[in-house]
Structure formats: C-alpha cells, structure tokens
Scaffold this active site. Sequence first.
Site, PDB file in Angstrom:
ATOM      1  N   ARG A  33       0.825  -1.217   0.000  1.00 48.23           N
ATOM      2  CA  ARG A  33       0.000   0.000   0.000  1.00 48.23           C
ATOM      3  C   ARG A  33       0.856   1.264   0.000  1.00 48.23           C
ATOM      4  NH1 ARG A  33      -4.542  -2.071   4.264  1.00 48.23           N
ATOM      5  NH2 ARG A  33      -5.902  -3.025   2.716  1.00 48.23           N
ATOM      6  N   LYS A 204     -20.054 -17.147   0.285  1.00 50.59           N
ATOM      7  CA  LYS A 204     -21.481 -16.974   0.568  1.00 50.59           C
ATOM      8  C   LYS A 204     -22.245 -16.204  -0.496  1.00 50.59           C
ATOM      9  CE  LYS A 204     -21.193 -16.866   5.591  1.00 50.59           C
ATOM     10  NZ  LYS A 204     -21.282 -15.941   6.721  1.00 50.59           N
ATOM     11  N   GLY A 360     -10.759  -8.568  -2.270  1.00 53.61           N
ATOM     12  CA  GLY A 360     -10.266  -9.597  -1.362  1.00 53.61           C
ATOM     13  C   GLY A 360      -9.593 -10.804  -1.969  1.00 53.61           C
ATOM     14  N   GLY A 383     -13.115  -3.666   0.075  1.00 47.80           N
ATOM     15  CA  GLY A 383     -14.492  -3.289   0.404  1.00 47.80           C
ATOM     16  C   GLY A 383     -15.019  -2.194  -0.506  1.00 47.80           C
TER      17      GLY A 383
HETATM   18  P1  AMP Z   1     -15.244 -14.519  -0.135  1.00 51.21           P
HETATM   19  O1  AMP Z   1     -14.474 -13.760   0.918  1.00 51.21           O
HETATM   20  O2  AMP Z   1     -16.708 -14.534   0.048  1.00 51.21           O
HETATM   21  O3  AMP Z   1     -14.818 -14.124  -1.537  1.00 51.21           O
HETATM   22  O4  AMP Z   1     -14.847 -16.025   0.064  1.00 51.21           O
HETATM   23  C1  AMP Z   1     -13.549 -16.488  -0.060  1.00 51.21           C
HETATM   24  C2  AMP Z   1     -13.421 -17.760   0.700  1.00 51.21           C
HETATM   25  O5  AMP Z   1     -14.323 -18.692   0.206  1.00 51.21           O
HETATM   26  C3  AMP Z   1     -12.050 -18.344   0.558  1.00 51.21           C
HETATM   27  O6  AMP Z   1     -11.424 -18.343   1.818  1.00 51.21           O
HETATM   28  C4  AMP Z   1     -12.305 -19.748   0.073  1.00 51.21           C
HETATM   29  O7  AMP Z   1     -11.547 -20.728   0.751  1.00 51.21           O
HETATM   30  C5  AMP Z   1     -13.773 -19.971   0.387  1.00 51.21           C
HETATM   31  N1  AMP Z   1     -14.369 -20.956  -0.502  1.00 51.21           N
HETATM   32  C6  AMP Z   1     -14.330 -20.978  -1.848  1.00 51.21           C
HETATM   33  N2  AMP Z   1     -14.943 -22.051  -2.321  1.00 51.21           N
HETATM   34  C7  AMP Z   1     -15.387 -22.762  -1.262  1.00 51.21           C
HETATM   35  C8  AMP Z   1     -16.093 -23.984  -1.113  1.00 51.21           C
HETATM   36  N3  AMP Z   1     -16.467 -24.691  -2.174  1.00 51.21           N
HETATM   37  N4  AMP Z   1     -16.401 -24.393   0.140  1.00 51.21           N
HETATM   38  C9  AMP Z   1     -16.015 -23.668   1.206  1.00 51.21           C
HETATM   39  N5  AMP Z   1     -15.343 -22.514   1.122  1.00 51.21           N
HETATM   40  C10 AMP Z   1     -15.040 -22.047  -0.093  1.00 51.21           C
END
Ligand code: AMP
Length: 402
Positions: A33, A204, A360, A383
């Site tokens: 950064r 999610k 992220g 974010g």
């Molecule tokens: P996000 O911060 O919502 O973009 O989620 C990223 C996280 O989702 C990462 O740490 C991944 O390990 C997790 N992730 C991706 N695919 C899966 C999956 N099939 N099952 C569980 N966690 C997952």
Amino acid sequence: MSFSNFNFKGFKALVRVDFNVPIKKGVITDDTRMTAALPTIKKILADGGSVVLMSHWGRPLKDIEKKPELTLADFSLKPVAAHLATLLGQEVIFADDCISEDAAQKAAALQPGQVLLLENLRYYKQEEKGDAEFAKKLASYGDVYVNDAFGTAHRAHASTAVIADNFAAGKKMFGLLMEGEVSAAEKVMHNSQKPFVAIIGGAKVSDKILIIENLLEKATDIIIGGGMAYTFFKAMGGQIGKSLCEDDRLQMASDLLEKAKAKGVCIHLPGDSIIADNFSNEANTSSALSNEIPEGWMGLDISGMAVDQFSKVVGAAKTILWNGPMGVFEMDKFQHGTKSIALAVAAATKNGAFSLVGGGDSVAAVNKFKLGDQVSYVSTGGGAMLEYFEGKSLPGIAAIKG
Ligand code: AMP
C-alpha cells in the site's frame, strides 16, 4: 481537475493515503500500500510542491476498548514514517498528533520538496464520524487536497470525504492510484465492451447478492463458482452433500436465476466439482457432478468439466470482472480450479480483453499464482471495490467528482 495536469509547484498538497499496512513488532511486513502511493507523492515533489500525508491505521479506539492493556502508541504511524523515508530516500517529518499545534506548525513550516506524515487519524473518533470541524482543521494544513486512498473510498469519513468541502473544485482531485482504480472500475461497470463476463466466487451468496443483482443489468454472462454455487444447486433440487449452503437463501438463489433468465443474462454454474470427505488438505477427494454430491462429501473446488466450461466463456470475453475464488484455493488440493480460471483470464487479456480483478480473495489468488501482471488491473480496494460493483455511490469518489 486531473492530478496529472496539475502543477504542484509552490503548493502544499494534503494527501490522504492508505498506509494501513501490516506491522509486526514495529516492522512493516507488506508495504504494497505504501509503494502504491509513491508515484503520487513523487509527482508532487518533482513539481516543486510539498506533501502533507494523512492516513488511518487499524482501529485504535475500538481495540483499546476491548483490550485496555493497549495504548494509542500501539497504533502509531511512526514505523511507517521511517519506512517511507527509506522508500523515498529522504527525510519524512512526523507529527505526533494529527490535529495538535505541533502538526499545524510543522505543516506551516513545510518547504517545497519536504514530506510530513501526520499521526494516525483514528486516534480521534471524529475521523470515522465524519466530523466537519475535525475535517476543517486537517484541511487547513494544505492548499490542495488529493485523495489517493481508494481502500477507504466507501467511507464518509472526515479525511476521505467531508474534508473535500473545504477545497474549491480545481483544488481537489484523485491521486494516481485512486485515478487508476476509478477509471478501471468505470470502464468495467459503465463502459464495458461486450461480451462482458463476470466471474463471481467465494463462500457466501449473501455476501455477493447485491453484486450479482447489479451485474444482471450490465453483464452478458455471470459465472458463479466457489462455495456459493451449492446454494444455487440445492435451490434447483440438486444433492449437494455437506457442501457449504445457506438454507435461508434458497429462495433468493431461485429468484436470481429467474431474474437472469428474464433479462437474458447467461448464468454459468460449475457442472462438476472436486469433492472431499473433509474440509482439509489431507481429505480424501474425488470428482462428482455438482448436483449429485454424495452424502458426507462436500464440493471444495470446480472440476475438469467446469474448468473447460468456464474457460470457454472467459475466452470469448471482451470485458472481465473477477471477484471471489472458484474453490478453497488456500489449500493446494483445491486450488486447481481457481488457478485455471486465473490462467483463462490472463489468456483472454492477452487476446485483448480488459480484465479487472477486485475484492479480497480473488486478488490474493492471482497474486498466489503470480498472474497479477497478466491481467489488466488488480484493485487494491477490497471493500470499496465491492461496494462499487454493487452499484453504490462511494463517498470518497462523490466528494471529488460531485
Ligand atoms: P469470499 O471472501 O466470500 O470471496 O470467500 C472467499 C473464501 O471462500 C475463501 O477463503 C475460500 O476458501 C472460500 N471458498 C471458496 N470455495 C469454497 C467452497 N467450495 N467451500 C467452502 N469454502 C469455499
């Protein structure tokens, strides 16, 4: 006013940077950064201007409330000043407090070519509250305001947004880093060449719902991978074993699929998955159709058919937005899908597509696979970029653009 066209000779530029870098025992462990802000600082100095830098670091007041053994000194920007001096190869004057008499005097005495860094803005609750008086005091240290902190552009804080009211239209502008972020984001969301393929992954659905809804208005194709895909499969009546699933979002997932159909946006879900009997790099693994995952198994990555399917869609794209990994890429056993998609994005970019990776974990993924320099733009603003993709107006942008 554009930063590049402004001649800073004789001006004192008040520059909001994001120096919220990881520091362990006084040592900066990742200065990305800081190096990202150097072009902006150097241009002002080269023009013959001086620079007053301000930044936040951590969440001092909130953390001290939880852990009374901490003090404000644990959140000091002093180590950052020392590191910046090394990066710039010149002295960096430091003010122990951002709105003290000392800060005002040091700012007033600053000569062309000199750099002053103010202590952590978040020592004061007025910063996050967007207090106008606090902002006015900070504003008095400079005659031009430059915002180069895209990472906090989604916050209406004193130093990121409110402060801009104290400067005339020609005296407030984005720095080079922020200019790059804003123009990449605008190119994708408001000026995309079609086909526009959005790749959305991660854990999610609930975190990504607003982005997907906004993209339904803009994208030609939306690829959905990662843990969030299984909520969609379950919503369609599939068997997903013990894969990640948000049962309270099943209806929402069905509605999204319906909406996409009505709008003519093609949603691509991974046909098959790498499945595991455990959430672990040591788990037993196999491959299965994503809607036929056996009991006791979970989908942790996309598999061969899905990789081919997604790569083909990415390969035809003229504009690509990527947010969120295709699987648990942090574990070597489940990184193949994300790596393959990263390679497909890099190949499409080589063929002339504009690709923006933002928010992220997808940024962490392209960096892990050392493909950061093979995509068009990697956003530093997690974010902030997410909120931009959601279609929200960012206060840090609005304060300057109006
Ligand atoms: P996000 O911060 O919502 O973009 O989620 C990223 C996280 O989702 C990462 O740490 C991944 O390990 C997790 N992730 C991706 N695919 C899966 C999956 N099939 N099952 C569980 N966690 C997952």
